[in-house]
Design an enzyme around this catalytic site. Sequence first.
Site, short mmCIF file in Angstrom:
data_model
loop_
_atom_site.label_atom_id
_atom_site.label_comp_id
_atom_site.label_asym_id
_atom_site.label_seq_id
_atom_site.Cartn_x
_atom_site.Cartn_y
_atom_site.Cartn_z
N SER A 1 15.90 7.90 4.41
CA SER A 1 15.98 7.84 5.88
C SER A 1 16.84 8.98 6.38
O SER A 1 17.76 9.43 5.67
CB SER A 1 16.63 6.52 6.31
OG SER A 1 16.94 6.54 7.69
N TYR B 1 23.80 0.68 5.27
CA TYR B 1 22.43 1.19 5.20
C TYR B 1 22.44 2.70 4.98
O TYR B 1 21.77 3.23 4.09
CB TYR B 1 21.68 0.84 6.49
CG TYR B 1 20.25 1.31 6.54
CD1 TYR B 1 19.26 0.62 5.87
CD2 TYR B 1 19.89 2.45 7.26
CE1 TYR B 1 17.93 1.04 5.90
CE2 TYR B 1 18.57 2.89 7.30
CZ TYR B 1 17.60 2.18 6.62
OH TYR B 1 16.29 2.62 6.66
N1 LIG Z 1 11.65 1.44 10.27
C1 LIG Z 1 12.38 2.53 10.31
O1 LIG Z 1 12.74 3.04 11.40
C2 LIG Z 1 12.79 3.20 9.04
C3 LIG Z 1 13.46 4.43 9.16
C4 LIG Z 1 13.86 5.08 8.01
C5 LIG Z 1 13.59 4.53 6.78
N2 LIG Z 1 12.94 3.32 6.70
C6 LIG Z 1 12.70 2.77 5.38
O2 LIG Z 1 11.32 2.50 5.23
C7 LIG Z 1 11.14 1.45 4.27
C8 LIG Z 1 10.21 0.41 4.86
O3 LIG Z 1 10.86 -0.15 5.96
P1 LIG Z 1 10.11 -0.82 7.19
O4 LIG Z 1 10.77 -0.30 8.41
O5 LIG Z 1 8.65 -0.70 7.05
O6 LIG Z 1 10.63 -2.32 7.01
P2 LIG Z 1 9.90 -3.73 6.85
O7 LIG Z 1 8.71 -3.83 7.72
O8 LIG Z 1 10.99 -4.73 6.98
O9 LIG Z 1 9.38 -3.67 5.34
C9 LIG Z 1 10.22 -3.85 4.23
C10 LIG Z 1 9.34 -4.20 3.06
O10 LIG Z 1 10.15 -4.27 1.88
C11 LIG Z 1 9.87 -5.51 1.22
N3 LIG Z 1 11.05 -5.89 0.46
C12 LIG Z 1 12.30 -6.10 0.91
N4 LIG Z 1 13.11 -6.43 -0.10
C13 LIG Z 1 12.35 -6.40 -1.22
C14 LIG Z 1 12.61 -6.65 -2.59
N5 LIG Z 1 13.82 -6.99 -3.02
N6 LIG Z 1 11.59 -6.53 -3.47
C15 LIG Z 1 10.35 -6.18 -3.05
N7 LIG Z 1 10.05 -5.93 -1.77
C16 LIG Z 1 11.04 -6.05 -0.87
C17 LIG Z 1 9.51 -6.47 2.35
O11 LIG Z 1 8.71 -7.57 1.92
P3 LIG Z 1 9.33 -8.97 1.41
O12 LIG Z 1 10.40 -9.35 2.38
O13 LIG Z 1 8.14 -9.88 1.40
O14 LIG Z 1 9.83 -8.72 0.04
C18 LIG Z 1 8.66 -5.56 3.21
O15 LIG Z 1 7.36 -5.47 2.69
C19 LIG Z 1 12.55 0.93 3.95
O16 LIG Z 1 13.01 1.51 2.76
C20 LIG Z 1 13.36 1.43 5.11
O17 LIG Z 1 14.73 1.57 4.82
C21 LIG Z 1 12.54 2.64 7.80
#
Ligand SMILES: NC(=O)c1ccc[n+]([C@@H]2O[C@H](COP(=O)([O-])OP(=O)(O)OC[C@H]3O[C@@H](n4cnc5c(N)ncnc54)[C@H](OP(=O)(O)O)[C@@H]3O)[C@@H](O)[C@H]2O)c1
Length: 250
Positions: free
Chosen positions: A137, A150
């Site tokens: 990120s 984070y």
């Molecule tokens: N959204 C943003 O603005 C943003 C910005 C920068 C980076 N990111 C990064 O992008 C990635 C995806 O984030 P997102 O925003 O799409 O969030 P999200 O919709 O909350 O998705 C997170 C995913 O990770 C899975 N997960 C969480 N803990 C897990 C575990 N221990 N084992 C396996 N799966 C797990 C969740 O499913 P379950 O809960 O079913 O396991 C879900 O599928 C993350 O690494 C996040 O830090 C996001």
Amino acid sequence: MSLNAKITDWHGKVIWITGASTGIGAALARQLLNIGAIVITSSRTAITLTHANTYHVTCDTTELASLALATQKIKSQFGTLDLIIANAGNHAPMRADAIDAKLAAQLVDTNLTGTINTVACGLTLLKPTGGIAIVASVAGYRGLPTGLIYGATKAALINFTETLYLDLAPKGHQVYLINPGFVKTPLTDKNPFTMPALISPDEAAKAIILGMTKGQFEIHFPKRFTWFMQALRHLPYSWYFWLIHKGTGL
Ligand SMILES: NC(=O)c1ccc[n+]([C@@H]2O[C@H](COP(=O)([O-])OP(=O)(O)OC[C@H]3O[C@@H](n4cnc5c(N)ncnc54)[C@H](OP(=O)(O)O)[C@@H]3O)[C@@H](O)[C@H]2O)c1
């Protein structure tokens, strides 16, 4: 010069995405399926995908035994992988005057240890020219209010991925560092502030696929926000701290 080989044809590429039940991972799975890839999705929650070229392996990336079982299932079903996208992650806004140590440890476990576990297990499945992508990120570039833990996990992932590149690129692997800005997902719905340059998961997935198609190492988006964040990296601390306090009011 591209730091990775360009992926010009996604047809038949076998891709494992962790954290693919919602948000960026789910959008990536949909788009990669649409351009002909075979997609293995993982998350702790079991999900049903209707596309013929998809397969779900429920696993918790913080548990090595769970990942080892998932790896075994993938190996018996698909043999080797063309690409692994270590995307699973979590976020909990936290400030220094109210550190929740238990929650902090969970964030480190999911974002950092879980990603390292995924790479450790996933590498055993990767084709000699296969790729590994780490979703970090721009929050890992420098310290930001509410991103106490984070941001630290994502800074560690940026460093980890740079070293992965140094170690694995000479062996023929592709290594991608994915640094999104703000994307509207369940993860960012927790943020207690208005997020600048917020984009949809589909826009994020499109940018990630485009970056890989171009063979980029760092894939960051949306540029109107990430270029600004990159510029902030070069400021001396005195200017940076002043600007962040002033700009965020925190
Ligand atoms: N959204 C943003 O603005 C943003 C910005 C920068 C980076 N990111 C990064 O992008 C990635 C995806 O984030 P997102 O925003 O799409 O969030 P999200 O919709 O909350 O998705 C997170 C995913 O990770 C899975 N997960 C969480 N803990 C897990 C575990 N221990 N084992 C396996 N799966 C797990 C969740 O499913 P379950 O809960 O079913 O396991 C879900 O599928 C993350 O690494 C996040 O830090 C996001």
